[in-house]
Design a protein around this motif. Structure first.
Motif, short mmCIF file in Angstrom:
data_model
loop_
_atom_site.label_atom_id
_atom_site.label_comp_id
_atom_site.label_asym_id
_atom_site.label_seq_id
_atom_site.Cartn_x
_atom_site.Cartn_y
_atom_site.Cartn_z
N GLU A 197 -73.53 105.88 42.34
CA GLU A 197 -72.97 106.85 41.41
C GLU A 197 -72.56 108.13 42.13
N THR A 198 -73.40 108.61 43.05
CA THR A 198 -73.10 109.83 43.80
C THR A 198 -71.86 109.66 44.65
N ALA A 199 -71.71 108.47 45.24
CA ALA A 199 -70.57 108.20 46.12
C ALA A 199 -69.29 107.91 45.34
N GLY A 200 -69.38 107.82 44.02
CA GLY A 200 -68.21 107.54 43.21
C GLY A 200 -67.87 106.07 43.08
N LEU A 201 -68.75 105.19 43.61
CA LEU A 201 -68.51 103.76 43.50
C LEU A 201 -68.86 103.24 42.11
N LEU A 202 -69.76 103.91 41.44
CA LEU A 202 -70.17 103.54 40.08
C LEU A 202 -69.82 104.69 39.14
N PRO A 203 -68.86 104.50 38.23
CA PRO A 203 -68.52 105.57 37.28
C PRO A 203 -69.74 105.98 36.46
N THR A 204 -69.87 107.28 36.25
CA THR A 204 -71.03 107.81 35.53
C THR A 204 -71.15 107.19 34.15
N GLN A 205 -70.01 106.94 33.49
CA GLN A 205 -70.06 106.39 32.13
C GLN A 205 -70.58 104.96 32.09
N LEU A 206 -70.59 104.30 33.26
CA LEU A 206 -71.10 102.93 33.31
C LEU A 206 -72.52 102.86 33.86
N ARG A 207 -73.09 104.00 34.24
CA ARG A 207 -74.42 103.99 34.85
C ARG A 207 -75.47 103.41 33.90
N GLY A 208 -75.46 103.87 32.67
CA GLY A 208 -76.45 103.39 31.73
C GLY A 208 -76.36 101.90 31.48
N GLN A 209 -75.13 101.41 31.34
CA GLN A 209 -74.93 99.97 31.11
C GLN A 209 -75.41 99.16 32.31
N ALA A 210 -75.03 99.61 33.52
CA ALA A 210 -75.45 98.88 34.72
C ALA A 210 -76.97 98.90 34.87
N GLU A 211 -77.58 100.05 34.62
CA GLU A 211 -79.04 100.13 34.76
C GLU A 211 -79.75 99.26 33.75
N GLY A 212 -79.21 99.19 32.53
CA GLY A 212 -79.83 98.34 31.51
C GLY A 212 -79.80 96.87 31.91
N VAL A 213 -78.65 96.42 32.44
CA VAL A 213 -78.55 95.01 32.85
C VAL A 213 -79.50 94.71 34.00
N LEU A 214 -79.53 95.61 35.02
CA LEU A 214 -80.39 95.38 36.17
C LEU A 214 -81.87 95.48 35.81
N GLN A 215 -82.19 96.35 34.88
CA GLN A 215 -83.59 96.46 34.45
C GLN A 215 -84.04 95.17 33.76
N ALA A 216 -83.15 94.59 32.97
CA ALA A 216 -83.48 93.32 32.32
C ALA A 216 -83.66 92.21 33.36
N LEU A 217 -82.81 92.21 34.38
CA LEU A 217 -82.93 91.21 35.44
C LEU A 217 -84.22 91.40 36.23
N ALA A 218 -84.55 92.66 36.52
CA ALA A 218 -85.78 92.93 37.27
C ALA A 218 -87.00 92.52 36.45
N GLY A 219 -86.95 92.79 35.16
CA GLY A 219 -88.07 92.40 34.30
C GLY A 219 -88.28 90.90 34.30
#
Length: 332
Positions: free
Chosen positions: A275-297
């Protein structure tokens, strides 16, 4: 005795004649390549080609080189480039890069690559097809910088592509003590106590193409991947560890099918950096984190990803759930 001396003298004369023909052919081949690029609309400038290497080698020293491909928007300038080959088989070529700065311009901006002992080696099978046997690029300490400063550097570099059998090639890429530069660290907002260098950065794979790499790759079309056996992509930086492997088949349209295994420790820090490097748009951060959190769980540890994804029907899936479109694997 006199007869032996005549035979030796004739052999020496024949060898000198062969060396002269081969050396002239190498020099002519270089100039022909530059002329062909100009005919294709490139900027292809070369001040001089110096011959040498007698008696057992062929050498062409290129000076003041400028190349620019308008379609790709890529331009390269360097002061010197030395091409050498054994006189008995010019198909084993070594290209020694200039230790001085190599200027690179692309749609992303202007950059400078500096490396010590940079050598590109090309080994071709004998024959009119000039089929690729091996291609490699090795170097000592190197760094890549732009107007903002040093972006990355490493103690060495190894990139190889070696023919296994037919159209199958083994790929290896490693960079020892790979270190993001001060400009990169500043852009990622890394604290001073964050490790400066990667503990590991490497790639190992076997790729089978639809045809071997040979002279047709330049004259006609690039060989296209049909089977990708990605043994390992590994990046370890501080507490962040990422491993990826894949087993894919690719159809004529470049659509892959198969499986991808991912392991990632401290994946939230990776998201922060993206996100800091601009590779992940801020508006998509929450969606990406939710998917990865589900996968990690699902893997039993919320700080670690350890999942196997399927790739089919043009999508990357977890079970029957589509996560993202699958990239098309096409070499232009």
């Amino acid at each position: 005795m006199r007869k032996v001396m005549w035979i030796v003298a004739l052999a020496v004369l024949a060898w000198c004649g062969w060396w002269w023909v081969a050396s002239a052919g190498l020099r002519s081949g270089v100039q022909t390549w530059f002329d062909a690029r100009q005919a294709d609309g490139w900027q292809a400038e070369l001040r001089d080609v110096e011959s040498g290497g007698f008696p057992f080698g062929l050498q062409a020293g290129l000076r003041d080189i400028a190349l620019a491909d308008p379609q790709a928007g890529l331009a390269i300038e360097t002061q010197a480039l030395d091409i050498t080959a054994p006189a008995w088989w010019p198909g084993d070529v070594a290209v020694t890069l200039d230790d001085g700065p190599i200027l690179i311009a692309s749609p992303l901006g202007r950059s400078t690559l500096t490396m010590a002992d940079g050598v590109m080696a090309l080994n071709l099978h004998p024959g009119t097809a000039l089929e690729l046997e091996a291609l490699g690029w090795t170097a000592g300490p190197w760094q890549f910088s732009d107007p903002e400063g040093v972006q990355m550097q490493a103690d060495d570099l190894t990139l190889t592509m070696e023919q296994v059998e037919g159209a199958q090639y083994g790929l290896v890429a490693t960079a020892g003590t790979f270190t993001p530069g001060t400009a990169t660290r500043r852009g990622l907002r890394l604290p001073d106590n964050f490790p400066r260098a990667f503990d590991s950065l490497q790639l190992r794979a076997d790729v089978t193409f639809d045809q071997p790499w040979d002279r047709r790759a330049l004259d006609q079309r690039r060989p296209q991947p049909r089977v990708v056996d990605l043994h390992l992509v590994e990046a370890i930086w501080g507490d962040m560890k990422f491993n990826l492997s894949a087993d894919l088949t690719v159809d004529a349209q470049g659509v892959p099918t198969g499986t991808v295994a991912i392991q990632a420790e401290n994946w939230r820090e990776m998201l922060d950096m993206s996100e800091t490097a601009g590779l992940l748009p801020t508006q998509l951060r929450g969606q990406a984190e939710g998917v990865l959190q589900a996968l990690a769980g699902a893997s039993g540890n919320e700080n670690t990803l350890d999942v196997e994804l399927s790739v089919r029907d043009g999508a990357i899936r977890l079970g029957f759930i589509p996560l993202a479109p699958a990239p098309r694997l096409i070499l232009r």
